[in-house]
Scaffold this active site. Structure first.
Site, PDB file in Angstrom:
ATOM      1  N   GLU A 241      54.424  37.411  42.802  1.00 52.01           N
ATOM      2  CA  GLU A 241      53.054  36.924  42.279  1.00 52.01           C
ATOM      3  C   GLU A 241      52.157  38.337  42.163  1.00 52.01           C
ATOM      4  O   GLU A 241      51.907  38.971  43.170  1.00 52.01           O
ATOM      5  CB  GLU A 241      52.266  35.987  43.612  1.00 52.01           C
ATOM      6  CG  GLU A 241      51.099  35.694  42.761  1.00 52.01           C
ATOM      7  CD  GLU A 241      49.860  34.834  43.633  1.00 52.01           C
ATOM      8  OE1 GLU A 241      48.852  35.520  43.870  1.00 52.01           O
ATOM      9  OE2 GLU A 241      50.342  33.776  44.484  1.00 52.01           O
ATOM     10  N   CYS A 275      43.506  36.803  44.016  1.00 52.33           N
ATOM     11  CA  CYS A 275      44.525  36.835  42.750  1.00 52.33           C
ATOM     12  C   CYS A 275      44.150  36.220  41.699  1.00 52.33           C
ATOM     13  O   CYS A 275      44.152  36.340  40.591  1.00 52.33           O
ATOM     14  CB  CYS A 275      45.902  36.542  43.368  1.00 52.33           C
ATOM     15  SG  CYS A 275      46.523  37.419  44.634  1.00 52.33           S
TER      16      CYS A 275
END
Length: 513
Positions: A241, A275
């Site tokens: 990720e 994120c």
């Protein structure tokens, strides 16, 4: 051991500092590659017994760990505040999130990891019982970033342990204390020795990648690409990720008040160090002025400062001086090219704090739109219509998540399906993070693979194994085993053709070349 090796092993501890004032709040060892390899070897030896417990027994240990987390939640929040200078609310969210994740995988783990028995595609295959089973990778390496020091480890360690793997956790050297607490808790409950901590800088992380059987990495795109190449050399699977530049699309029929509040939260939570932060906003022209005014007013009211247990502030400091400087560079670049800050726009001069900032008159030539900022800035762009909003939202190398703001849910879903991102939240921000049944993964430069996603979130830490067992009594020799017998082979091929072909070709009737 040679003199050179002795010097190599003498590594200084890493000081952990509070970014609000620079004071040292703890330290962790800078572990050598040899030390990391030794820990992984021990984990590998301990893993078979953990796997043999089965999902139910492993779930019982995770329940005990969950209780420890909840019982120690105030202390954990103290630790997180000390190394990040997060507001109290932000630091208090991490334990409940991981506690809920434990519930999800303990409640569903036995079902998710159960053997599967698919039906045979053909009548010939019906003679075999087909089984698909899940066997965990022996040792999983989890490498986490500095923005959520306790939650980020939990997001990946919990499903990996549930799968039956042993785990070595390598937290960021910037905020390693939350990860250290995570591992300390596992050991405090007397759990099997299948979770270990590796602290250090890049060399330590590289040693994790070099020795484990599966890598789960969350962090920058540049580092993720290096890890992918390291894994490829060893043919080791990985999930990444990586960076994000999440767009928000405010359509003309949106609830502007909700959009302004939601985008402020989505862009500034944890000082924008998330994120899935909202990092660019596209607003249809008819509602642009109203949205900018309300967003500016709301962001201007936010309280920023070094928080304590009382929770007086909304926005904290950035994790490092380097991150503060990236934010300043992006804002300065935008203003130099014609943008303006309707609120905020500069570092406060205290620690690593940077004012919550709304930028307008920005465009896609500016670094605040093209590069990941990871800070408390919200750039806003006026667009003519929905089509332009979608086009600009997709004009990025990143594709982690996005948000769409509209009171027409059908329109929202239609727009969402045109956005190039791993997740799209309609009239909400970051809600997919709490939806464990959905995958959380990025497209394009935002990553490879995904965490969670229901059964896939725990099965990813397993190797699928196929097993076939005869359903009917077997003979000494199958028709097509050696040595070949033309009559028997002819019979076998005729049978296979009869099962696989269609029409007259099943009986050998048809065109021939």
């Amino acid at each position: 051991m040679t003199a050179t090796e002795t010097i190599t092993e003498q590594r200084l501890d890493i000081a952990v500092r509070n970014p609000a004032d620079g004071r040292v709040v703890g330290s962790v060892p800078d572990e050598s590659p040899a030390a990391v390899a030794a820990k992984i070897a021990t984990l590998r030896a301990n893993q078979p017994a953990w796997e043999a417990l089965g999902p139910k027994k492993r779930g019982e240990w995770l329940r005990k760990f969950q209780n420890w987390m909840i019982d120690n939640s105030d202390h954990i929040a103290d630790v997180l505040q000390s190394e990040t200078s997060k507001p109290r609310v932000d630091s208090s969210i991490e334990v409940p999130l991981i506690s809920d994740l434990v519930n999800y995988y303990v409640n569903n783990g036995t079902k998710f990891l159960a053997d599967e028995h698919p039906m045979s595609f053909t009548a010939l295959g019906a003679a075999k019982k087909l089984t698909k089973t899940y066997r965990p990778y022996p040792v999983v390496g989890v490498i986490t970033p500095w923005n959520f020091p306790f939650a980020m480890p939990g997001m990946d360690v919990v499903p990996a342990l549930m799968a039956g793997a042993a785990v070595i956790l390598k937290p960021s050297e910037v905020t390693p204390l939350g990860g250290a607490e995570f591992v300390r808790g596992w050991k405090a409950i007397g759990a099997p020795p299948v979770l270990e901590l590796a602290t250090g800088r890049g060399e330590t992380g590289a040693a994790v990648v070099e020795n484990v059987d599966y890598v789960q990495f969350t962090g920058s795109t540049s580092t993720g690409k290096i890890i992918a190449m390291q894994c490829a050399k060893r043919l080791v699977p990985y999930s990444l990720e990586l960076g994000g530049k999440d767009p928000a699309l405010v359509l003309s029929d949106a609830d502007i008040d909700r959009a302004a509040y939601g985008i402020a939260f989505g862009g500034l939570l944890n000082a924008g160090q998330v994120c899935v932060s909202v990092e660019r906003v596209y607003v249809e022209a008819p509602v642009y002025d109203e949205f900018v005014a309300k967003l500016t007013s709301h962001v201007g009211e936010l309280r920023q400062g070094a928080d304590d247990r009382k929770g007086k502030f909304d926005i904290g400091a950035l994790a490092t001086a380097e991150q503060r400087d990236i934010v300043a560079r992006h804002v300065d670049d935008a203003i130099a090219k014609g943008a303006r800050a309707t609120t905020g726009g500069k570092a406060t001069g205290v620690g690593t704090f940077f004012e919550p900032t709304v930028l307008v008159d920005v465009d896609h030539s500016m670094s605040c739109i093209t590069e990941e900022t990871f800070g408390p800035t919200i750039p806003v762009i006026k667009v003519a219509d929905e089509a332009e909003a979608i086009r600009l939202a997709n004009d990025s190398t990143f594709g982690l998540s996005a948000t769409v703001w509209t009171q027409d849910k059908e329109r929202g879903e239609r727009v969402a399906r045109q956005i190039e991102a791993g997740a799209v939240n309609i009239n909400d921000a970051a809600s997919n993070v709490f939806a464990f049944a959905l995958p959380m993964g990025g497209w394009k430069d935002s990553g490879v693979g995904a965490r969670w996603g229901g059964a896939a979130g725990v099965q990813k830490y397993c190797r699928a194994q196929a097993i076939t067992v005869p359903r009917v009594p077997t003979q000494k020799k199958e028709l097509i085993w050696f040595p070949y017998s033309p009559p028997k082979v002819k019979m076998a091929l005729a049978t296979m053709r009869a099962v696989s072909a269609t029409g007259l070709r099943r009986f050998g009737i048809g065109r021939r070349s």
